[in-house]
Design a protein around this motif. Structure first.
Motif: not given
Length: 565
Positions: A52-57, A277-281, A301-305
């Motif tokens: 799911h993670r791969i296909l959804h992205s 978005d975790d999709d960098k491209e 780049s870092d959600i914690k920031n």
């Protein structure tokens, strides 16, 4: 840089990202094959989650990069997996495993058969979009003179206007109508044009519609004046494409107000957008596309920031994916809304989720819109611009003072905190100035509150036009103002404020038949004269002390930091 150079540079960047995405497709195909190799009735739940993670992205990004078939098929298989995984029982696990193998194997064959090196429509469509240079945002600096043509046959009135307008950093040129039309035909119209419709030259014009249309454009900032305020006269001004109309006799502060309205239409700040978005491209491509439209874009780049970066970048819109490995878009939206300063920040989900019910549910969690990947380019741009425009209007109503157009008390204090912290991070000076109109109660008591409002508005306008566009001005309360000057030592801040003080003291105000002058006092301090941990409240307090030193020493002066504190 020429249009061609900009297009080629942008296309090269886009092609670099597309190459990276092609490589990712190859890597994802290998990951899918690896998952199938480990697929059993015992591992089916974990395998479905990984698939799911791969296909959804992929379903959200493939179409954007020109792989429409891959995007469509990945979405179809992902929907099948979600459905069958909720309906599975221990008895039909073998059937489930076989179904997954058949579907994913077929999909891997599609990926293998896709000619990765083939040129797809995406690049061509981007070439069409990029054939023009990126949108240029016209943001004239306040510290440069703004050219204004004054077409006025009454020499006395022209002299009065010119004398006053120069004080506001306007570069005034009195010019005849015929000469103005001739020069505009050669070099275009200036920033603003003030034209008296009662002059002989204007009354001789037959075709008002086209008279000012030269060099393929009408005047960008045309203000028309007339003693006649009837429908026909205003319609002539409208046909000439005037943005503003004023009835004579013209009160000078009112003229300044109309000039600001006209000029503010040109000063459109670039929209600021933050991407998560975790999709960098995909993020990189979106960044290029939005920047090509004149926007400023920051990829988190870092959600914690996220909170420090939001405070630093101050985006006008947050564009985030709904589904990421560790946190959902809903998680992030709720976290952002926990902070008061971001309660009104527009949040837009960008997701491959096509289930209308799930989209509606997601919008209940503090978001403003839901865009489905892959999204059409123009739809994305329009959605972002409209959201930011509405947010700007709302922010104007919330944070700006109605009389002066300056930041309100709470907003200017917040800006002071931000600028002091920024100065400390960058090891640069920031100066804070407090200003107060002298004997203002006497002005109200003698000439009335309407005249008092005119004096206050004039101080605000003078500050706006004499300071830099990077300086920040607020109405602190009543007749008191705060000015924040980033990257400015105390000596420079003192000099510019004292110059404004002298100009203001020479301005003439009219109330009925009375002509009078006003003055203001100021106090100036700079962060570099204090320890490195000084905060905005402490600097404001010291500036206030310096202000009262000016008051106690006779007013109409600017004082620096009180040294014995």
């Amino acid at each position: 840089m020429s249009n061609h150079d900009v297009s080629d540079e942008l296309l090269n960047q886009i092609e670099t990202i597309r190459v990276q995405y092609k490589q990712r497709l190859v890597a994802d195909r290998r990951k899918l094959s690896s998952i199938l190799n480990g697929l059993t009735t015992e591992t089916v739940e974990q395998c479905v989650e990984n698939l799911h993670r791969i296909l959804h992205s992929m379903s959200g990004s493939a179409g954007t990069f020109g792989f429409e078939d891959v995007g469509t098929e990945s979405r179809r298989i992902d929907e099948i997996l979600k459905k069958i995984s909720t309906e599975q029982t221990s008895e039909n696990k073998n059937t489930l495993v076989q179904l997954i193998k058949d579907e994913v194997t077929s999909f891997c064959e599609l990926l293998s058969s896709t000619e990765i090196l083939e040129e797809h429509n995406t690049t061509q469509s981007l070439r069409a979009r990029s054939s023009k240079s990126p949108a240029q945002i016209d943001t004239p600096e306040h510290d440069e003179d703004i050219e204004v043509w004054l077409i006025e046959e009454d020499k006395t009135l022209a002299e009065q206007f010119s004398k006053q307008l120069v004080n506001f950093n306007f570069k005034i040129r009195t010019i005849e109508l015929g000469q103005a039309l001739e020069e505009a035909g050669i070099k275009g119209w200036p920033d603003a044009t003030i034209l008296d419709m009662d002059g002989y030259d204007f009354s001789e014009l037959v075709d008002t519609n086209n008279a000012f249309y030269v060099k393929h454009e009408s005047p960008g900032g045309l203000i028309m004046l007339s003693e006649n305020d009837d429908f026909e006269q205003r319609m002539k001004a409208a046909k000439a494409r005037a943005l503003s109309f004023m009835k004579k006799p013209v009160a000078f502060p009112e003229l300044i107000g109309h000039l600001e309205v006209v000029l503010n239409r040109k000063k459109v700040e670039p929209p600021r957008v933050m991407l998560i978005d975790d999709d960098k491209e995909l993020c990189s491509l979106l960044k290029l596309e939005l920047e090509s439209e004149g926007m400023r874009v920051n990829i988190l780049s870092d959600i914690k920031n996220i909170i420090p970066e939001l405070a630093e970048f101050r985006p006008e819109l947050l564009l985030l994916d709904m589904e990421m490995p560790d946190y959902s878009g809903i998680d992030i939206a709720l976290l952002v809304r926990q902070h008061v300063q971001f309660e009104s920040l527009p949040i837009v989900y960008l997701s491959a989720e096509q289930d209308i019910d799930k989209q509606a549910e997601a919008l209940l969690f503090n978001a403003d819109d839901f865009l489905v990947k892959p999204i059409l380019y123009q739809q994305l741009i329009s959605s972002i611009r409209s959201r930011i425009q509405r947010a700007r209007v709302l922010n104007q109503l919330i944070s700006k003072d109605g009389l002066t157009g300056l930041l309100k008390h709470a907003a200017i204090k917040e800006q002071a905190e931000l600028e002091v912290k920024r100065a400390q991070r960058e090891a640069s000076p920031v100066s804070i100035v407090m200003l107060d109109i002298d004997h203002f109660k006497r002005v109200n008591d003698t000439y009335g509150h309407a005249t008092g409002d005119t004096v206050i508005a004039s101080v605000a306008t003078l500050l706006r036009h004499r300071l830099r566009s990077t300086d920040i001005i607020g109405r602190y309360g009543g007749e008191e103002f705060m000015v924040i000057l980033p990257n400015t030592p105390e000596t420079a801040a003192f000099k510019v404020i004292d110059t404004i003080r002298k100009v203001f003291s020479e301005m003439e105000f009219v109330a009925d038949e009375n002509v009078f002058n006003c003055t203001f006092s100021g106090g100036c301090v700079c962060s570099e004269d204090f320890n490195s941990n000084v905060n905005a409240s402490e600097l404001t307090e010291e500036a206030d002390k310096a202000l009262y030193l000016s008051k106690n020493n006779g007013r109409n002066r600017v004082s620096k930091r009180v040294q014995n504190v």
